[in-house]
Design a protein around this motif. Structure first.
Motif, PDB file in Angstrom:
ATOM      1  N   ALA A 119       0.818  -1.215   0.000  1.00  0.00           N
ATOM      2  CA  ALA A 119       0.000   0.000   0.000  1.00  0.00           C
ATOM      3  C   ALA A 119       0.849   1.261   0.000  1.00  0.00           C
ATOM      4  O   ALA A 119       0.547   2.229  -0.714  1.00  0.00           O
ATOM      5  N   PHE A 120       1.922   1.277   0.781  1.00  0.00           N
ATOM      6  CA  PHE A 120       2.770   2.462   0.817  1.00  0.00           C
ATOM      7  C   PHE A 120       3.471   2.682  -0.519  1.00  0.00           C
ATOM      8  O   PHE A 120       3.666   3.824  -0.948  1.00  0.00           O
ATOM      9  N   ARG A 121       3.827   1.604  -1.187  1.00  0.00           N
ATOM     10  CA  ARG A 121       4.430   1.742  -2.518  1.00  0.00           C
ATOM     11  C   ARG A 121       3.424   2.344  -3.502  1.00  0.00           C
ATOM     12  O   ARG A 121       3.773   3.221  -4.296  1.00  0.00           O
ATOM     13  N   VAL A 122       2.190   1.851  -3.451  1.00  0.00           N
ATOM     14  CA  VAL A 122       1.157   2.394  -4.334  1.00  0.00           C
ATOM     15  C   VAL A 122       0.926   3.859  -4.016  1.00  0.00           C
ATOM     16  O   VAL A 122       0.849   4.715  -4.921  1.00  0.00           O
ATOM     17  N   ALA A 123       0.816   4.189  -2.744  1.00  0.00           N
ATOM     18  CA  ALA A 123       0.535   5.567  -2.337  1.00  0.00           C
ATOM     19  C   ALA A 123       1.631   6.533  -2.781  1.00  0.00           C
ATOM     20  O   ALA A 123       1.345   7.673  -3.161  1.00  0.00           O
ATOM     21  N   ARG A 124       2.879   6.063  -2.736  1.00  0.00           N
ATOM     22  CA  ARG A 124       3.982   6.920  -3.178  1.00  0.00           C
ATOM     23  C   ARG A 124       3.951   7.165  -4.679  1.00  0.00           C
ATOM     24  O   ARG A 124       4.477   8.170  -5.167  1.00  0.00           O
ATOM     25  N   GLY A 125       3.345   6.227  -5.408  1.00  0.00           N
ATOM     26  CA  GLY A 125       3.394   6.310  -6.868  1.00  0.00           C
ATOM     27  C   GLY A 125       2.238   7.038  -7.501  1.00  0.00           C
ATOM     28  O   GLY A 125       2.192   7.161  -8.729  1.00  0.00           O
ATOM     29  N   ILE A 126       1.259   7.496  -6.707  1.00  0.00           N
ATOM     30  CA  ILE A 126       0.111   8.174  -7.285  1.00  0.00           C
ATOM     31  C   ILE A 126      -0.088   9.543  -6.633  1.00  0.00           C
ATOM     32  O   ILE A 126       0.252   9.745  -5.474  1.00  0.00           O
ATOM     33  N   GLU A 127      -0.604  10.451  -7.392  1.00  0.00           N
ATOM     34  CA  GLU A 127      -0.936  11.784  -6.888  1.00  0.00           C
ATOM     35  C   GLU A 127      -2.350  12.091  -7.355  1.00  0.00           C
ATOM     36  O   GLU A 127      -2.563  12.685  -8.412  1.00  0.00           O
ATOM     37  N   VAL A 128      -3.322  11.657  -6.560  1.00  0.00           N
ATOM     38  CA  VAL A 128      -4.715  11.724  -6.971  1.00  0.00           C
ATOM     39  C   VAL A 128      -5.592  12.085  -5.780  1.00  0.00           C
ATOM     40  O   VAL A 128      -5.146  12.103  -4.634  1.00  0.00           O
ATOM     41  N   ARG A 129      -6.843  12.346  -6.077  1.00  0.00           N
ATOM     42  CA  ARG A 129      -7.850  12.454  -5.021  1.00  0.00           C
ATOM     43  C   ARG A 129      -8.408  11.056  -4.815  1.00  0.00           C
ATOM     44  O   ARG A 129      -9.122  10.530  -5.647  1.00  0.00           O
ATOM     45  N   GLY A 130      -8.043  10.454  -3.736  1.00  0.00           N
ATOM     46  CA  GLY A 130      -8.467   9.092  -3.488  1.00  0.00           C
ATOM     47  C   GLY A 130      -7.739   8.546  -2.291  1.00  0.00           C
ATOM     48  O   GLY A 130      -7.261   9.291  -1.433  1.00  0.00           O
ATOM     49  N   ALA A 131      -7.667   7.229  -2.212  1.00  0.00           N
ATOM     50  CA  ALA A 131      -7.031   6.603  -1.068  1.00  0.00           C
ATOM     51  C   ALA A 131      -6.653   5.168  -1.406  1.00  0.00           C
ATOM     52  O   ALA A 131      -7.131   4.595  -2.383  1.00  0.00           O
ATOM     53  N   VAL A 132      -5.776   4.622  -0.581  1.00  0.00           N
ATOM     54  CA  VAL A 132      -5.428   3.211  -0.654  1.00  0.00           C
ATOM     55  C   VAL A 132      -5.976   2.560   0.611  1.00  0.00           C
ATOM     56  O   VAL A 132      -5.610   2.946   1.720  1.00  0.00           O
TER      57      VAL A 132
END
Length: 250
Positions: free
Chosen positions: A76-89
């Motif tokens: 999850a932290f890897r995904v979160a670092r790779g996106i810049e969006v309005r949303g969540a993991v």
């Protein structure tokens, strides 16, 4: 109805409780043991899965990811670092101990751009609305569910049309001569590491056995297709030690 728990056969309704106890026992040393068992390769495998996801970097885009069986937050932290969006993991895991480790790690993240939330949930019954997520990831978790067909159906249910399914899982070594070495290492060294590092060999004996009873990449790809997914592709990693399965909800 029965299912496998390592090399044992158990009633399907008992497997989840047995798996829960395995992960509750090893949660505090889970990530350390992953480093020890794989020589750090699990990090590269997870990076490869997240890179294949190709999540967007468009700040106004709403993009929601569910990472199942991801309690410590490693994917999850890897995904979160790779996106810049309005949303969540969203991290869903059935083990409270694993989720507690992930929440502590989340509290130490520096200036996160995409939030992560941790939810106690079974992969077979996710507390999410139909067609609510853009991507579903699961790393080294699908072989631990009691009913894979039900978990795959849940993945299909929560994804929007065109949503992405990605599964990273141990696989079958396909390099001549490597299989025997891998078996010797798995059945002898890994339980010994578990005893030395995590203080308990038995959970790691189960984990090694569960890898051997998991279907080969072709059979698992067929299971994904039967769940309603299309465009199923497989990438073998490290000579077949692990594999990433990718699919889309049509």
């Amino acid at each position: 109805m029965e299912t496998s728990f390592g090399f044992r056969t158990v009633p399907v309704e008992e497997k989840q409780g047995l798996v829960n106890r395995v992960f509750d026992r090893v949660a505090s040393r889970y990530d350390l043991m992953n480093d020890a068992m794989s020589g750090g390769l699990h990090r590269a495998w997870k990076d490869a899965m997240v890179a294949w996801l190709g999540a967007p970097r468009r700040p106004r885009t709403v993009y929601r990811v569910i990472d199942v069986a991801g309690g410590t937050g490693d994917v999850a932290f890897r995904v979160a670092r790779g996106i810049e969006v309005r949303g969540a993991v969203t991290v869903a895991d059935i083990s409270p101990e694993m989720l507690a480790v992930g929440a502590r790690r989340d509290a130490r993240r520096l200036r996160p751009t995409t939030p992560c939330r941790f939810v106690a949930a079974n992969a077979e019954a996710l507390p999410l609305e139909d067609r609510s997520h853009d991507a579903y990831t699961i790393a080294f978790g699908i072989r631990n569910v009691a009913r894979r067909d039900v978990a795959l159906a849940e993945a299909h249910r929560v994804l929007r049309r065109g949503g992405r399914f990605l599964c990273l899982e141990f696989s079958r070594v396909d390099v001549p001569g490597l299989a025997a070495l891998y078996d010797a290492y798995s059945f002898r060294a890994i339980p010994a590491m578990g005893r030395a590092i995590a203080g308990d060999a038995e959970p790691y004996r189960y984990l090694v056995e569960s890898i051997r009873t998991f279907p080969n990449p072709g059979r698992f790809a067929a299971e994904i297709e039967r769940a309603g997914f299309g465009a199923v592709k497989v990438r073998l990693l490290s000579g077949g030690v692990a594999a990433i399965h990718s699919a889309f909800k049509l």
